[in-house]
Design a protein around this motif. Structure first.
Motif, short mmCIF file in Angstrom:
data_model
loop_
_atom_site.label_atom_id
_atom_site.label_comp_id
_atom_site.label_asym_id
_atom_site.label_seq_id
_atom_site.Cartn_x
_atom_site.Cartn_y
_atom_site.Cartn_z
N GLU A 90 0.47 -1.19 0.16
CA GLU A 90 0.12 0.09 0.28
C GLU A 90 0.60 0.94 -0.06
O GLU A 90 2.15 1.08 0.78
N MET A 91 0.35 2.55 -0.62
CA MET A 91 1.11 3.44 -0.77
C MET A 91 0.33 4.38 -0.09
O MET A 91 -0.90 5.27 -0.60
N TRP A 92 0.95 5.70 0.67
CA TRP A 92 0.16 6.83 0.97
C TRP A 92 -0.03 7.38 0.28
O TRP A 92 0.86 7.88 0.24
N SER A 93 -0.99 8.71 0.80
CA SER A 93 -0.73 9.93 -0.42
C SER A 93 -2.08 10.49 0.41
O SER A 93 -2.33 10.07 1.39
N TYR A 94 -2.17 11.79 0.50
CA TYR A 94 -3.67 12.42 0.74
C TYR A 94 -4.55 13.30 -0.14
O TYR A 94 -4.25 13.84 -1.44
N VAL A 95 -5.87 13.35 0.45
CA VAL A 95 -6.37 14.06 -0.18
C VAL A 95 -6.97 15.99 0.92
O VAL A 95 -7.09 15.72 1.35
N ARG A 117 -5.35 8.80 1.98
CA ARG A 117 -5.50 8.11 0.89
C ARG A 117 -4.91 7.45 0.61
O ARG A 117 -3.41 7.04 0.51
N TRP A 118 -4.94 5.94 0.32
CA TRP A 118 -4.03 4.53 0.37
C TRP A 118 -4.33 4.34 -1.06
O TRP A 118 -5.75 3.82 -1.75
N LEU A 119 -3.60 3.72 -2.05
CA LEU A 119 -3.48 3.01 -3.17
C LEU A 119 -2.66 1.83 -2.63
O LEU A 119 -1.69 1.48 -2.92
N TRP A 120 -3.41 0.87 -2.92
CA TRP A 120 -3.51 -0.67 -2.96
C TRP A 120 -2.82 -1.31 -3.82
O TRP A 120 -3.99 -1.51 -4.37
N HIS A 121 -2.09 -2.30 -4.05
CA HIS A 121 -1.86 -3.11 -5.56
C HIS A 121 -0.75 -4.11 -4.69
O HIS A 121 -0.41 -4.83 -4.04
N ALA A 122 -1.56 -4.48 -6.24
CA ALA A 122 -0.50 -5.90 -6.16
C ALA A 122 0.06 -6.48 -8.02
O ALA A 122 -0.57 -6.14 -8.46
N ILE A 123 1.30 -7.21 -7.77
CA ILE A 123 1.84 -6.94 -9.05
C ILE A 123 2.65 -8.35 -9.34
O ILE A 123 2.56 -9.02 -7.59
N LYS A 145 8.15 0.28 -7.88
CA LYS A 145 6.64 0.91 -8.47
C LYS A 145 6.76 2.32 -7.81
O LYS A 145 6.53 2.87 -8.61
N HIS A 146 6.83 1.84 -6.59
CA HIS A 146 6.32 3.20 -5.51
C HIS A 146 7.45 4.07 -5.89
O HIS A 146 6.62 5.14 -6.49
N ILE A 147 8.51 4.48 -6.05
CA ILE A 147 9.31 5.14 -5.81
C ILE A 147 9.13 5.80 -7.93
O ILE A 147 8.91 6.87 -8.22
N ASN A 148 9.19 4.91 -8.94
CA ASN A 148 8.51 5.20 -9.94
C ASN A 148 7.03 6.11 -9.78
O ASN A 148 6.49 7.11 -10.71
N LEU A 149 5.80 5.54 -9.06
CA LEU A 149 5.39 6.38 -9.26
C LEU A 149 5.46 7.52 -8.28
O LEU A 149 4.34 8.70 -9.17
N ARG A 206 1.33 14.18 -7.19
CA ARG A 206 -0.09 13.58 -6.39
C ARG A 206 0.88 13.12 -5.16
O ARG A 206 0.06 13.10 -4.02
N LEU A 207 1.04 11.93 -5.21
CA LEU A 207 2.14 10.87 -5.12
C LEU A 207 3.25 11.18 -4.19
O LEU A 207 3.75 11.00 -2.71
#
Length: 161
Positions: free
Chosen positions: A36-41, A48-54, A119-123, A129-130
């Motif tokens: 999961e990756m943290w950001s905010y609104v 706001r968290w982005l949960w993802h699977a690769i 992937k987190h670093i690239n995003l 916004r991240l």
């Protein structure tokens, strides 16, 4: 193949199975990295968290969801991953993973989550916004999810919207 071990084994204990490389990956089952990756609104008090699977081997994104850092959001992601038939999950030590993934399929540790951290670093590099310390942020959750979702759909899934 380890030839030295093979020499000492009796022939009745050795099974040889010949198959193509793509079939072998399918037989072993899909392995996945989850994070999961943290950001905010609006403000940092509204995370706001982005949960993802690769896919662990290829690094392709399998699924993603947005939400809080709660078990219910992880269960949404797990539901999206069900059709893939994943046999092994690599994660960090977050409690939602340990509560909802079978321990026989779950491996906790940083040694197998390097691709998803990359992937987190690239995003974070591509989507301002991240970035944690920025003046570029979303004012609504809808815009936040749309901007990041469109980026992932375009660059990971190849869907031009």
């Amino acid at each position: 193949m380890n030839q030295t071990v093979l020499k000492h084994l009796p022939p009745e204990h050795v099974d040889v199975e010949i198959c193509r490389a793509d079939e072998l990956a399918q037989r072993r089952g899909l392995t996945s990295e989850l994070d999961e990756m943290w950001s905010y609104v609006g403000k940092k008090a509204e995370p706001r968290w982005l949960w993802h699977a690769i896919d662990h081997h290829s690094g392709t994104v399998l699924a993603y969801v947005f939400g809080r850092r709660k078990d219910a959001v992880f269960l949404q992601l797990k539901g999206l991953l069900a059709p893939f038939g994943i046999t092994r999950f690599y994660t960090d030590g977050w409690g939602a993973y340990e509560r909802h993934i079978d321990p026989a399929q779950h491996h906790v540790g940083k040694e197998h989550t390097q691709k998803i951290e990359s992937k987190h670093i690239n995003l974070r590099t591509r989507i301002k916004r991240l970035v944690r310390r920025t003046i570029c942020f979303s004012k609504t959750t809808m815009m936040h999810d749309l901007v990041i979702g469109l980026f992932i759909n375009r660059y990971e899934f190849g869907v031009a919207i």
